[in-house]
Write an enzyme that holds these catalytic residues in place. Sequence first.
Site: not given
Ligand code: GAR
Length: 210
Positions: A143, A105, A134, A107
Site C-alpha cells: 500500500d 489499487n 486512495s 485502499h
Molecule cells: C474495498 O473497500 C477496497 O477498498 C478494499 O476492499 C473492498 C473491496 O470491495 N480493499 C482493501 O482493503 C485492499 N487492501 P469490493 O470487492 O466490493 O470492491
Amino acid sequence: MGILKIVVLISGRGSNLKAIVSKCAKKNYPAKVIAIISNNSSASGLNLKGNFEKIVINNKLNKKKFEEDLHKNLKRLKPNLICLAGFMKILSPFIIKKWKNKIINVHPSLLPSFKGLNTHQRALNKGVKISGCSIHFVNESLDGGPIIAQAATTVHENISSKELSQKILKIEHKLYPAVVDLFVKKRISIKKNKVLIKNIKNINSFIKNI
Ligand code: GAR
C-alpha cells in the site's frame, strides 16, 4: 486512439469492479474490461455479467505457481491497465516488476495512514476525524506506491466500522472509475515517485467534482 484494455483482479464482492465496468460500458468509451481474474472461485464479483473473460486462479497454489499462472494469463491478455479491486493477495516483486506502473489499487484509507488490513477499525481506534480512500500504483511496498488520487469524508463520533466502510465504499465507486478515466485520457505520469496529472491545476477541485 486505440481501446485501452483493462484486467480487474478481485477476491470478493466486486463492487469496485462493477463501478469500473459500468464506466467502460458507456457508448464509444475508449477502454474496456477484457477480463476479471479472481484468486477465489466463490467471489461473488464473478457473477457480474458482461463481455469479459472470467478466470479463477487457484488460491491454494503456492505463491510462485499462483503468480506464474497469473503472469501467463496477463501475457496472453496484454492489458494496458491492471486494477486491483478488493484483491486480497499481496503480489510479489516478480509480478510487480513485470507489470511496472500498470497495476493500480484501491485502499480504504487516506494513505500513508492505515496500510494493510482492518483499516476502518484501526482508524476509529485512533479517533480520526476524517478518513477516505486512495488509489495508488502498486510497487514493492505494501500500500506504499505513488498515490494517484484520494477522496475524504468526515468521521462522526459514533460511527461503527461497518458504517464507515460503507460510507467510504460509496466514494471508492466514484474515485476508482475517475482514475481509470485519467488513464484512458493519458493524463497520468510518474516523476520522482510522485504522480502528476496533466491538465488538472488543482487536484482538490478534481476531487470535489466527483
Ligand atoms: C474495498 O473497500 C477496497 O477498498 C478494499 O476492499 C473492498 C473491496 O470491495 N480493499 C482493501 O482493503 C485492499 N487492501 P469490493 O470487492 O466490493 O470492491
